[in-house]
Enzyme design. Structure first.
Site, PDB file in Angstrom:
ATOM      1  N   ASP A   1       0.962  -1.215  -0.087  1.00 58.38           N
ATOM      2  CA  ASP A   1       0.130  -0.039  -0.028  1.00 58.38           C
ATOM      3  C   ASP A   1       0.755   1.188   0.042  1.00 58.38           C
ATOM      4  O   ASP A   1       2.070   1.153   0.292  1.00 58.38           O
ATOM      5  CB  ASP A   1      -0.972   0.031   1.263  1.00 58.38           C
ATOM      6  CG  ASP A   1      -2.278   0.724   0.789  1.00 58.38           C
ATOM      7  OD1 ASP A   1      -2.204   1.798   0.081  1.00 58.38           O
ATOM      8  OD2 ASP A   1      -3.139   0.437   1.624  1.00 58.38           O
TER       9      ASP A   1
ATOM     10  N   GLU B   1     -17.309  10.649   4.505  1.00 56.99           N
ATOM     11  CA  GLU B   1     -16.831   9.082   5.069  1.00 56.99           C
ATOM     12  C   GLU B   1     -15.639   8.724   3.664  1.00 56.99           C
ATOM     13  O   GLU B   1     -16.190   9.074   2.566  1.00 56.99           O
ATOM     14  CB  GLU B   1     -17.449   8.269   5.134  1.00 56.99           C
ATOM     15  CG  GLU B   1     -18.582   7.861   3.892  1.00 56.99           C
ATOM     16  CD  GLU B   1     -19.500   6.693   4.373  1.00 56.99           C
ATOM     17  OE1 GLU B   1     -19.155   5.899   5.350  1.00 56.99           O
ATOM     18  OE2 GLU B   1     -20.462   6.495   3.494  1.00 56.99           O
TER      19      GLU B   1
END
Length: 895
Positions: free
Chosen positions: A294, A642
């Site tokens: 990542d 979000e």
């Protein structure tokens, strides 16, 4: 020499015709390009090397290529932005690309499907496969266009997509849960596998595109602490919940890539984890694809986890554990010195480099375009009619009817006056979700209803509230007040760096400061798509003396100066961050305004607006709407609140996550006022996660959950509201009653989580969804007993007993009563079927021994003897919620 001189032009012509991707690929720096053939013919005629011989096996070609690389060149190829190797004709390539729900972050218009959680609500593997296939088609067109224009080495132009996100949405507070396929391992596995197969294609030699299963593993928030978190799930939970979807994609769907997660597992960072990377992934599952970290996860080893002393030790450990690509900027550069110091062998690097080039060869990047059918995909496929139609199909299928008291829905098409109210009524950002592309047109709910009812109907629109407060900025048009050097407008200067340094790439006069660029787009020609900055300069002329309300909002860093005095300093990364300020002005005076802005990565925007802050009078609004036939309230939440590691701090939200799953109180208060007005109220909820709305469930007659529905969201919602489509979506997550139902967010134990281990009563259960029709299940046929290790045939009948055609989502659950630690029930089969009114269809499932097994406390699968219960229906067994379908069950004996 003569022969060489005579052949070089001919070979060059052949390369130009047959290898356009290679010759068009260029090394870029500051907007400059370097022809990869420069000097190559003088030093090394690489075109005759086995690496270019298309008749040889890929493995042989890869081995030849890697054998010719220097140590430094090998390390360069292990960065996400791999540089060109001119002497061998190897083009630069950036591994980083996204296509979560349609191609994302490109500068071109593409088709945008519902957010992943919405696609999961379709429970439609065939539709998801088709969506992934269409996305790969558009991705190929983007890549081909980028190749033809010399941009194929830029980020978001490649064919290696870092998707799907198959983490388990174990807690509804996680802001990135919207990117997943929900809370259930079985549903996630089947949907994820369909996506991978659709994206990668079925060509025996070439990948259409390369999928990547992420984030491996045990990763689902919290966002603010994700770089330092260490999780220690039990062996049971690891193998029962967190790993099954990865197993399905890696072992069965043959996904090309895997992304390892930020967090640590059992005190080892995931990208250097003995259990995950060496034992499970490479040894047990025999994964031979590539692994990427990542982004900046390797930095986390020494910056946040503190498990490694420096970049070199982190890089070495990541390589030892098979992390082939560093998504980041710096750590893997240290591998050169690591090899020279004996911390690592060059042969260990070769393993990773070969994996990476194998993927690029499988994508056809080193073969003539004439041999790779996907390399001929034209630009015309972008937003093609069939792709847009499929986006509408999936948006319709994703909508979940949660409440329909007294059959208020569908609404009559004869309605002549309707109100569309709320923060999501006309919000294009909300329907596109995150990790999204940019379509040429987005249909909001407001537009969808206007189109549905036509010009003769009156549609009243009021935003009324923000998501969490009732005070709006009623904007003024300040563009006429702005000027620069006597010309109306704003001087905009754009720079190809984040520091406003050097000469601007472009200077021009713009109308105002109100910009939004999706990731991959660029403000002006010649400017990069990331790491740019801008300076906006203007004079504001005050028409009267007053105190003006201003709002400045930027998606990254920005500063505001008025009369050369800094007023707002938000230079630190500030995605979706807004600031308000007051400016007293005098009539006929001028005020110099300068805004400096930089874009790091991702979406970008900078906006300066002025207006009057007005508190909405709910009673007055309800009174104003007394003459309407119905009220549609479009509320819920938004990807503006979000998402991934966001600097959002408003009530109920923190850092991209939610601190409460309750519908924001201001929306409930508005709905209460609207309901008191006596008009029918429909609540259209948009969200990427479960929202608790107990008051609405008891008092609002009709509730639709529409997720973030993509570019056709407004059309799809209007189709359901007015009965042109019979709703058929089913929840891929549990909607709990309140925050009290949730264990601690950072606790990764599955006890009390998701429908499989939750013993309370949900507001709306996993698998729930109503229809305008009714479906009846009968004639459940299962053997009374069966032996361990043998498949189990399950048959039943379903009939549409209603007066409308519609889709039903058939769900099969297995439970093991009396066995400690077993799930309360577990989904083990599902199927979407279309039934005309009055039609009956036979259903048949075959449960494998694996699907009848459990996981013990050591993480080992076993099939227990004794009683098991099999249930089939349009919902979970054992729930007493209103429903439009029943459940039939049978208990049998395993011996």
């Amino acid at each position: 020499m003569k022969k060489a001189r005579r052949c070089i032009p001919l070979v060059g012509l052949v390369l130009l015709i047959c290898f356009p991707g290679i010759l068009a690929a260029q090394q870029t720096a500051g907007g400059k390009t370097t022809d990869l053939t420069d000097g190559a013919s003088k030093k090394d005629d690489y075109r005759h090397y086995p690496m270019w011989n298309t008749s040889l096996p890929i493995e042989q070609r890869v081995n030849d290529l890697v054998s010719r690389l220097t140590l430094e060149e090998k390390v360069g190829q292990m960065l996400n932005a791999a540089p060109a190797i001119v002497r061998l004709g190897i083009p630069a390539y950036d591994w980083w690309n996204e296509t979560l729900h349609g191609v994302a972050r490109t500068p071109y218009h593409v088709t945008s499907y519902p957010q992943a959680i919405g696609m999961a609500a379709t429970w439609d593997t065939a539709a998801l496969y088709q969506m992934a296939d269409y996305s790969a088609t558009e991705g190929r067109a983007v890549h081909n266009k980028a190749t033809s224009t010399g941009r194929n080495n830029e980020r978001y132009m490649g064919l290696t997509y870092w998707t799907p996100n198959i983490n388990i949405f174990r807690d509804p507070r996680w802001g990135r849960g919207q990117e997943t396929y929900g809370e259930d391992p079985y549903l996630t596995a089947k949907l994820g596998a369909a996506f991978v197969r659709g994206l990668q294609g079925d060509d025996p030699k070439y990948l259409k595109a390369a999928a990547c299963a992420k984030h491996f593993a045990v990763h689902s928030g919290p966002e603010p602490s994700r770089h330092a978190d260490n999780f220690t799930p039990s062996a049971h939970d690891l193998w029962d919940t967190y790993l099954p979807a990865f197993h399905e994609l890696i072992v069965n769907a043959r996904v090309a890539g895997v992304m390892c997660a930020y967090n640590a597992l059992n005190s080892q960072p995931c990208c250097a984890n003995d259990l995950l990377m060496n034992d499970i992934l490479r040894h047990q599952w025999k994964f031979d694809g590539y692994v990427t970290s990542d982004c900046w996860a390797i930095d986390d080893f020494f910056k946040y986890h503190k498990t490694h002393k420096d970049a070199t030790s982190a890089a070495v450990d990541a390589i030892i554990h098979g992390t082939d690509v560093e998504c980041g900027t710096s750590v893997y550069y240290s591998l050169v010195d690591a090899v020279k110091k004996g911390l690592l062998t060059e042969q260990q690097l070769d393993v990773s480099v070969k994996r990476l080039f194998t993927i690029r060869y499988r994508l056809g990047m080193f073969d003539p375009a004439s041999q790779v059918k996907y390399a001929q995909t034209p630009e015309s496929v972008l937003e093609s009619p069939e792709h847009v139609a499929h986006a509408l199909k999936m948006a319709r299928e994703s909508i979940v009817l949660l409440q329909n008291r007294d059959q208020l829905l569908p609404l009559s098409r004869t309605i002549r006056k309707i109100a569309v109210i709320g923060p999501n009524a006309d919000n294009k950002i909300a329907v596109l979700g995150n990790y999204n592309g940019t379509p040429s047109h987005v249909v909001t709910l407001l537009e969808g209803i206007k189109k549905k009812l036509g010009p003769d109907a009156e549609v009243i629109y009021e935003k009324a509230v923000n998501y969490t407060n009732d005070t709006l900025l009623a904007y003024r048009d300040i563009a006429p007040l702005l000027s620069f050097n006597g010309e109306q407008g704003v001087q905009a200067q754009y720079y190809n760096n984040e520091k406003l340094s050097g000469e601007p790439v472009k200077s021009l006069i713009e109308k105002d400061i109100d910009h939004y660029w999706a990731e991959g787009q660029t403000p002006v020609p010649g400017l990069g798509t990331i790491h740019y900055s801008a300076r906006y300069t203007t004079l504001l002329s005050a028409p009267k003396s007053e105190t003006m309300n201003f709002e400045i909002e930027g998606d990254d860093g920005y500063r505001l100066y008025i009369n050369d005095k800094m007023i707002v300093d938000a230079w630190q990364r500030n995605r979706w961050g807004a600031r308000q300020f007051l400016l007293p002005v005098k009539k006929d005076s001028t005020y110099k305004i300068v805004i400096e802005f930089y874009q790091n990565e991702g979406n970008a925007g900078i906006r300066l607006k002025a207006g009057d802050r007005v508190k909405t009078d709910f009673t007055a609004l309800a009174e104003k709407l007394k003459g309407v036939d119905a009220i549609i309230f479009a509320g819920g939440i938004s990807p503006q609140l979000e998402g991934e590691e966001m600097p959002v701090q408003v009530p109920g939200f923190n850092g991209g996550d939610r601190t409460s799953i309750m519908l924001p109180q201001v929306q409930t208060e508005l709905l209460q006022a609207l309901q008191r007005g006596g008009k029918p109220v429909v609540f259209v909820m948009m969200t990427g996660s479960a929202i608790a709305c107990p008051w609405e469930n008891e008092n609002i007659p009709a509730i639709l959950n529409a997720w973030y529905g993509g570019q056709e969201a407004g059309t799809a919602i209007a189709d359901v509201l007015f009965g042109d489509y019979n709703p058929s979506g089913r929840l891929p997550v549990t909607f709990y009653q309140s925050d009290k139902d949730l264990p601690a967010f950072g606790d990764y134990s599955m006890q009390g989580r998701t429908y499989r281990y939750f013993n309370g009563k949900a507001l709306y259960p996993f698998g729930y969804g109503l229809s305008y029709s009714r479906f009846n299940y009968s004639q459940l046929n299962i053997p009374e007993n069966t032996a361990q290790g043998t498949p189990l045939a399950v048959k039943a009948i379903v009939t549409n007993t209603g007066d409308r055609d519609g889709d039903e989502v058939v769900q099969l659950y297995v439970s093991h009563p009396g066995i400690a630690g077993a799930p309360v029930k577990a989904l083990k089969g599902f199927r979407r079927v279309h039934l005309q009114r009055g039609e009956t269809k036979a259903l048949s499932f075959r449960l494998t021994p694996e699907e009848l097994s459990l996981i013990n406390e050591k993480g080992i699968a076993y099939q227990p003897k004794g009683k098991i219960t099999i249930s089939i229906g349009g919902r979970q067994p054992g729930t007493d919620h209103q429903s439009t379908s029943n459940v039939v069950s049978k208990t049998i004996l395993i011996h």
